[in-house]
Motif scaffolding. Structure first.
Motif, PDB file in Angstrom:
ATOM      1  N   PHE A  21       0.887  -1.101   0.079  1.00 10.70           N
ATOM      2  CA  PHE A  21      -0.060   0.087   0.092  1.00 10.70           C
ATOM      3  C   PHE A  21       0.910   1.165   0.164  1.00 10.70           C
ATOM      4  N   LEU A  22       1.874   1.167   0.972  1.00  9.89           N
ATOM      5  CA  LEU A  22       2.733   2.353   0.896  1.00  9.89           C
ATOM      6  C   LEU A  22       3.469   2.695  -0.353  1.00  9.89           C
ATOM      7  N   LYS A  23       3.828   1.686  -1.128  1.00  9.19           N
ATOM      8  CA  LYS A  23       4.294   1.714  -2.556  1.00  9.19           C
ATOM      9  C   LYS A  23       3.512   2.198  -3.513  1.00  9.19           C
ATOM     10  N   PHE A  24       2.141   1.658  -3.654  1.00  8.33           N
ATOM     11  CA  PHE A  24       1.278   2.207  -4.446  1.00  8.33           C
ATOM     12  C   PHE A  24       1.019   3.629  -4.139  1.00  8.33           C
ATOM     13  N   LEU A  25       1.021   4.181  -2.810  1.00  6.73           N
ATOM     14  CA  LEU A  25       1.088   5.816  -2.521  1.00  6.73           C
ATOM     15  C   LEU A  25       1.946   6.636  -3.160  1.00  6.73           C
ATOM     16  N   SER A  29       3.188   8.725   0.443  1.00  9.09           N
ATOM     17  CA  SER A  29       3.172   8.133   1.723  1.00  9.09           C
ATOM     18  C   SER A  29       4.179   8.789   2.865  1.00  9.09           C
ATOM     19  N   ALA A  30       4.458   9.890   2.258  1.00 11.31           N
ATOM     20  CA  ALA A  30       5.407  10.805   3.202  1.00 11.31           C
ATOM     21  C   ALA A  30       4.548  12.011   3.756  1.00 11.31           C
ATOM     22  N   LEU A  35      -4.242  13.064   6.176  1.00  5.04           N
ATOM     23  CA  LEU A  35      -4.485  13.220   5.026  1.00  5.04           C
ATOM     24  C   LEU A  35      -4.856  11.969   4.036  1.00  5.04           C
ATOM     25  N   LEU A  36      -4.858  10.765   4.644  1.00  2.00           N
ATOM     26  CA  LEU A  36      -5.032   9.646   3.940  1.00  2.00           C
ATOM     27  C   LEU A  36      -6.577   9.561   3.759  1.00  2.00           C
TER      28      LEU A  36
END
Length: 285
Positions: A21-25, A29-30, A35-36
């Motif tokens: 999921f972090l990779k997709f963002l 992701s930072a 804000l998600l």
């Protein structure tokens, strides 16, 4: 926290889901976690579905993210969980199929002594392969005719009456003075996956028994090929035979381990006898 309360494999699945999921963002992701949005999570699931993953896997990915964000809510990091708004995708038709009695007999004929025991455990207890491989002699109570173990996946204690054929096979294999010794030493401690895992070894037994695993691939891309027939099919066989013998869903749930941890401590003689009668309907193979 999953490493503390769930199996190692489950914890790895959660870690992988969040990592993907972090990779997709990407650069998002930072950002601050507040804000998600639900759209971010929905778009992630859509991308995984488009790549070929099944509905069950996609739902798990959302569940992993939702559980992580629930932890963030409990710690006061975010005021609400954006993943809670995501509706689950519909359940897919089960891929696994039960073995026929003829197929089980064929496997018992070609399997080694320890794998023959594992197959009998599978068909007469409905337990998972990883649990069966690590069962020790102290789990077996010959006097009362029961097996008690804690399922690795659910961490729940399960009690199953010994079927006559499994009991006979265990007595034939007995001879170990150490109650903590594994019943199947060559299987104990091994993982189920990989080129040298237990699932691969079982696939070889199926091949010797001339049983087609019936592979199927749902979707494209990342969609995994699954076999309709595998060791887990013994669990389906156990449940299917009981269902066909009119054993109630409640009893089948207790026997397949979907029970409370306190169940074994509170069994009455009548409850055990009811479970024993259910197991006794299983045919000799």
């Amino acid at each position: 926290s999953k490493e503390e309360v769930r199996s190692k494999n489950t914890a790895m699945c959660y870690k992988s889901a969040v990592g993907n999921f972090l990779k997709f963002l990407g650069k998002k992701s930072a950002n601050n976690l507040t804000l998600l949005t639900s759209k971010d999570i929905h778009d992630f699931r859509s991308s995984q579905k488009k790549s070929g993953l099944g509905n069950t896997t996609c739902n798990f990915l959302v569940k992993a993210i939702q559980n992580s964000l629930n932890a963030a809510m409990r710690q006061g990091i975010i005021p609400m969980n954006p993943a809670a708004a995501i509706e689950s995708l519909p359940k897919e038709k089960p891929v696994r199929q039960p073995f026929t009695p003829v197929q089980i007999k064929a496997m018992l004929k070609v399997a080694s002594n320890e794998w023959r025991l594992a197959v009998l455990f599978g068909i007469y207890t409905g337990a998972r392969l990883s649990d069966i491989a690590n069962i020790t002699w102290d789990f077996v109570d010959f006097e009362n005719g029961i097996i008690c173990f804690v399922a690795g996946k659910t961490k729940k204690r399960t009690t199953i009456p010994l079927h006559a054929q499994l009991k006979e096979a265990l007595l034939d294999s007995a001879g170990q003075d150490d109650p903590n010794a594994p019943i199947m030493p060559s299987l104990a401690g091994k993982g189920t996956g990989g080129a040298y895992g237990l699932s691969k070894s079982f696939a070889s037994i199926m091949e010797k028994a001339k049983i087609d695993p019936q592979p199927i691939k749902n979707g494209v891309g990342k969609a995994r090929t699954k076999n309709r027939l595998s060791f887990h099919s013994l669990r389906h066989s156990f449940n299917s035979i009981l269902a066909n013998k009119d054993v109630s869903g409640e009893i089948r749930q207790k026997l397949t381990g979907h029970t409370s941890d306190a169940m074994n401590k509170k069994y009455t003689h009548l409850e055990l006898e009811t479970l024993r009668q259910a197991v006794d309907v299983m045919p000799n193979l």
